[in-house]
Motif scaffolding. Structure first.
Motif, PDB file in Angstrom:
ATOM      1  N   GLY A   1       0.807  -1.218   0.000  1.00  0.00           N
ATOM      2  CA  GLY A   1       0.000   0.000   0.000  1.00  0.00           C
ATOM      3  C   GLY A   1       0.835   1.260   0.000  1.00  0.00           C
ATOM      4  O   GLY A   1       0.535   2.229  -0.714  1.00  0.00           O
ATOM      5  N   ILE A   2       1.895   1.283   0.792  1.00  0.00           N
ATOM      6  CA  ILE A   2       2.816   2.421   0.790  1.00  0.00           C
ATOM      7  C   ILE A   2       3.412   2.605  -0.600  1.00  0.00           C
ATOM      8  O   ILE A   2       3.559   3.722  -1.113  1.00  0.00           O
ATOM      9  N   GLY A   3       3.768   1.487  -1.229  1.00  0.00           N
ATOM     10  CA  GLY A   3       4.359   1.547  -2.561  1.00  0.00           C
ATOM     11  C   GLY A   3       3.414   2.124  -3.590  1.00  0.00           C
ATOM     12  O   GLY A   3       3.825   2.901  -4.465  1.00  0.00           O
ATOM     13  N   VAL A   4       2.134   1.751  -3.503  1.00  0.00           N
ATOM     14  CA  VAL A   4       1.146   2.303  -4.434  1.00  0.00           C
ATOM     15  C   VAL A   4       1.102   3.820  -4.306  1.00  0.00           C
ATOM     16  O   VAL A   4       1.103   4.546  -5.312  1.00  0.00           O
ATOM     17  N   TYR A   5       1.074   4.320  -3.062  1.00  0.00           N
ATOM     18  CA  TYR A   5       1.044   5.766  -2.868  1.00  0.00           C
ATOM     19  C   TYR A   5       2.308   6.414  -3.433  1.00  0.00           C
ATOM     20  O   TYR A   5       2.241   7.379  -4.206  1.00  0.00           O
ATOM     21  N   HIS A   6       3.467   5.898  -3.030  1.00  0.00           N
ATOM     22  CA  HIS A   6       4.724   6.502  -3.482  1.00  0.00           C
ATOM     23  C   HIS A   6       4.820   6.489  -5.002  1.00  0.00           C
ATOM     24  O   HIS A   6       5.255   7.476  -5.610  1.00  0.00           O
ATOM     25  N   TYR A   7       4.408   5.374  -5.613  1.00  0.00           N
ATOM     26  CA  TYR A   7       4.556   5.246  -7.060  1.00  0.00           C
ATOM     27  C   TYR A   7       3.669   6.255  -7.792  1.00  0.00           C
ATOM     28  O   TYR A   7       4.144   7.006  -8.652  1.00  0.00           O
ATOM     29  N   TYR A   8       2.390   6.274  -7.468  1.00  0.00           N
ATOM     30  CA  TYR A   8       1.483   7.138  -8.225  1.00  0.00           C
ATOM     31  C   TYR A   8       1.684   8.610  -7.896  1.00  0.00           C
ATOM     32  O   TYR A   8       1.460   9.473  -8.758  1.00  0.00           O
ATOM     33  N   ALA A   9       2.147   8.925  -6.685  1.00  0.00           N
ATOM     34  CA  ALA A   9       2.501  10.313  -6.394  1.00  0.00           C
ATOM     35  C   ALA A   9       3.718  10.732  -7.199  1.00  0.00           C
ATOM     36  O   ALA A   9       3.879  11.903  -7.552  1.00  0.00           O
ATOM     37  N   GLY A  10       4.575   9.752  -7.525  1.00  0.00           N
ATOM     38  CA  GLY A  10       5.766  10.051  -8.306  1.00  0.00           C
ATOM     39  C   GLY A  10       5.523  10.184  -9.789  1.00  0.00           C
ATOM     40  O   GLY A  10       6.215  10.951 -10.467  1.00  0.00           O
ATOM     41  N   VAL A  11       4.525   9.447 -10.316  1.00  0.00           N
ATOM     42  CA  VAL A  11       4.286   9.481 -11.767  1.00  0.00           C
ATOM     43  C   VAL A  11       3.108  10.369 -12.140  1.00  0.00           C
ATOM     44  O   VAL A  11       2.789  10.507 -13.323  1.00  0.00           O
ATOM     45  N   ALA A  12       2.465  10.981 -11.163  1.00  0.00           N
ATOM     46  CA  ALA A  12       1.264  11.776 -11.440  1.00  0.00           C
ATOM     47  C   ALA A  12       1.560  12.890 -12.430  1.00  0.00           C
ATOM     48  O   ALA A  12       2.596  13.549 -12.348  1.00  0.00           O
ATOM     49  N   PRO A  13       0.646  13.128 -13.390  1.00  0.00           N
ATOM     50  CA  PRO A  13       0.822  14.241 -14.320  1.00  0.00           C
ATOM     51  C   PRO A  13       0.725  15.585 -13.603  1.00  0.00           C
ATOM     52  O   PRO A  13       0.322  15.664 -12.439  1.00  0.00           O
ATOM     53  N   ALA A  14       1.083  16.638 -14.302  1.00  0.00           N
ATOM     54  CA  ALA A  14       1.191  17.963 -13.688  1.00  0.00           C
ATOM     55  C   ALA A  14      -0.101  18.401 -13.012  1.00  0.00           C
ATOM     56  O   ALA A  14      -0.070  19.009 -11.936  1.00  0.00           O
ATOM     57  N   THR A  15      -1.245  18.112 -13.605  1.00  0.00           N
ATOM     58  CA  THR A  15      -2.516  18.551 -13.019  1.00  0.00           C
ATOM     59  C   THR A  15      -2.724  17.930 -11.650  1.00  0.00           C
ATOM     60  O   THR A  15      -3.207  18.580 -10.720  1.00  0.00           O
ATOM     61  N   PHE A  16      -2.352  16.646 -11.510  1.00  0.00           N
ATOM     62  CA  PHE A  16      -2.543  15.989 -10.224  1.00  0.00           C
ATOM     63  C   PHE A  16      -1.466  16.416  -9.226  1.00  0.00           C
ATOM     64  O   PHE A  16      -1.696  16.401  -8.026  1.00  0.00           O
ATOM     65  N   LYS A  17      -0.288  16.783  -9.714  1.00  0.00           N
ATOM     66  CA  LYS A  17       0.720  17.301  -8.799  1.00  0.00           C
ATOM     67  C   LYS A  17       0.269  18.629  -8.200  1.00  0.00           C
ATOM     68  O   LYS A  17       0.547  18.925  -7.027  1.00  0.00           O
ATOM     69  N   MET A  18      -0.442  19.431  -8.973  1.00  0.00           N
ATOM     70  CA  MET A  18      -0.996  20.664  -8.428  1.00  0.00           C
ATOM     71  C   MET A  18      -2.037  20.349  -7.353  1.00  0.00           C
ATOM     72  O   MET A  18      -2.067  20.980  -6.291  1.00  0.00           O
ATOM     73  N   LEU A  19      -2.874  19.327  -7.609  1.00  0.00           N
ATOM     74  CA  LEU A  19      -3.852  18.901  -6.619  1.00  0.00           C
ATOM     75  C   LEU A  19      -3.140  18.434  -5.354  1.00  0.00           C
ATOM     76  O   LEU A  19      -3.559  18.754  -4.237  1.00  0.00           O
ATOM     77  N   ARG A  20      -2.052  17.676  -5.523  1.00  0.00           N
ATOM     78  CA  ARG A  20      -1.279  17.204  -4.384  1.00  0.00           C
ATOM     79  C   ARG A  20      -0.771  18.387  -3.557  1.00  0.00           C
ATOM     80  O   ARG A  20      -0.814  18.374  -2.325  1.00  0.00           O
TER      81      ARG A  20
END
Length: 340
Positions: A158-177
């Motif tokens: 579960g930690i890996g899923v979070y780390h992975y998708y937070a790392g590959v998220a496109p710019a729009t989702f990084k702004m949301l983050r």
């Protein structure tokens, strides 16, 4: 009775209240039934496992079971209200457990597990802000679980899923983050943690392979690894039509191997007609539509038309839109190219 040394007493006081997962092997067998789409068995099996397994664990698995029913037929919203209500109850139960036993890593693990299917459902239904907030709650719960009990290898998935998708998220989702003050990700570390959860976990090995196939396909450019993960899943859980369906789609869309795709669709059709997969009627419809697409791409238009006509004759309600799709595609096949 001989008194324990002071150092030993201190170690007992400092130890987490219960290591790893209680009745992990029996709960893993229930998870196997979920992944094999044996949903009618799940409630009965859960009633046999809990107790002695914690009731919160069984509530989390009940949510997981309903999520997989949705995932097999994602176009339908018939189960959505039931699902969100069940998830809310499971989350509340696990939150209460963490208050009763705040130093029990297992309690925090199942709190994260109760949120997990809900976050996936929110992404499916495009509720991204809520998914991000709840993803943050999952990460916090799993970090607490691992701090209390580092033997919880399933938590690394579960930690890996979070780390992975937070790392590959496109710019729009990084702004949301950024707006939601979500911690950043790490693509490489996340993938490594997901693999660790698959290889060493008790409960989530099959789930990890499914999530890994998505990462390999969408972000890693490795359809070969995605196929390997799906083939492991299909070999172990042949009652779930989703895995073979995904194999057929990947062979067509990513590898352009229409013959291999057609063969996979035929295997799925055979299972549906034999009644050996979940939701046989809808699975047969999907398989015939997929096979017709592969046959059309190979210029076997008459054979494709036969499957489309059979779908039309079935008058399917599920999958949603299948009847209209079959009718349109049959018209396209029957219309000469020069007349279009």
């Amino acid at each position: 009775m001989k008194a324990l040394p002071v150092a030993a007493l201190l170690m007992l006081i400092a130890a987490p209240a219960g290591a790893a997962l209680t009745e992990g092997a029996r709960l893993a067998a229930v998870y196997d039934a979920i992944l094999d789409a044996q949903f009618d068995r799940v409630d009965t099996e859960l009633s046999r496992v809990c107790p002695p397994a914690p009731s919160e664990a069984c509530q989390a698995l009940a949510v997981e079971s309903l999520w997989w029913r949705i995932l097999v037929n994602p176009e339908s919203r018939a189960l959505d209200d039931q699902f969100t209500a069940l998830a809310a109850r499971a989350i509340a139960a696990s939150e209460a457990w963490t208050r009763r036993e705040p130093r029990r890593g297992e309690a925090w693990f199942y709190l994260a597990g109760s949120y997990g299917p809900l976050v996936q459902w929110r992404v499916l239904r495009r509720q991204y802000v809520s998914a991000a907030r709840e993803g943050k709650a999952i990460k916090a719960a799993l970090e607490r679980a691992l701090a209390l009990d580092p033997t919880l290898d399933d938590a690394y998935f579960g930690i890996g899923v979070y780390h992975y998708y937070a790392g590959v998220a496109p710019a729009t989702f990084k702004m949301l983050r950024w707006l939601l003050l979500l911690p950043g990700g790490d693509r490489v570390a996340g993938l490594r943690e997901m693999v660790q959860g698959r290889d060493r976990g008790q409960l989530l090995r099959g789930e990890a392979d499914y999530q890994l196939h998505l990462a390999y396909l969408r972000y890693e450019g490795r359809p070969d690894l995605a196929l390997a993960a799906l083939e492991r899943l299909d070999a172990r859980y042949p009652g779930n039509p989703l895995f073979l369906q995904r194999i057929a789609e990947i062979r067509d869309r990513y590898l352009r191997d229409r013959q291999a795709s057609a063969n996979a669709w035929r295997r799925l059709l055979d299972r549906a007609r034999a009644g050996s997969v979940y939701n046989t009627h809808a699975t047969e419809v999907r398989a015939r539509l997929g096979l017709a697409s592969a046959l059309t791409a190979m210029n076997q238009r008459d054979a494709a038309a036969e499957h489309l006509q059979l779908v039309i004759d079935m008058r399917p309600i599920d999958p949603i839109g299948a009847l209209a799709e079959a009718e349109q595609r049959l018209r396209d096949i029957k219309t000469p190219t020069t007349a279009r």
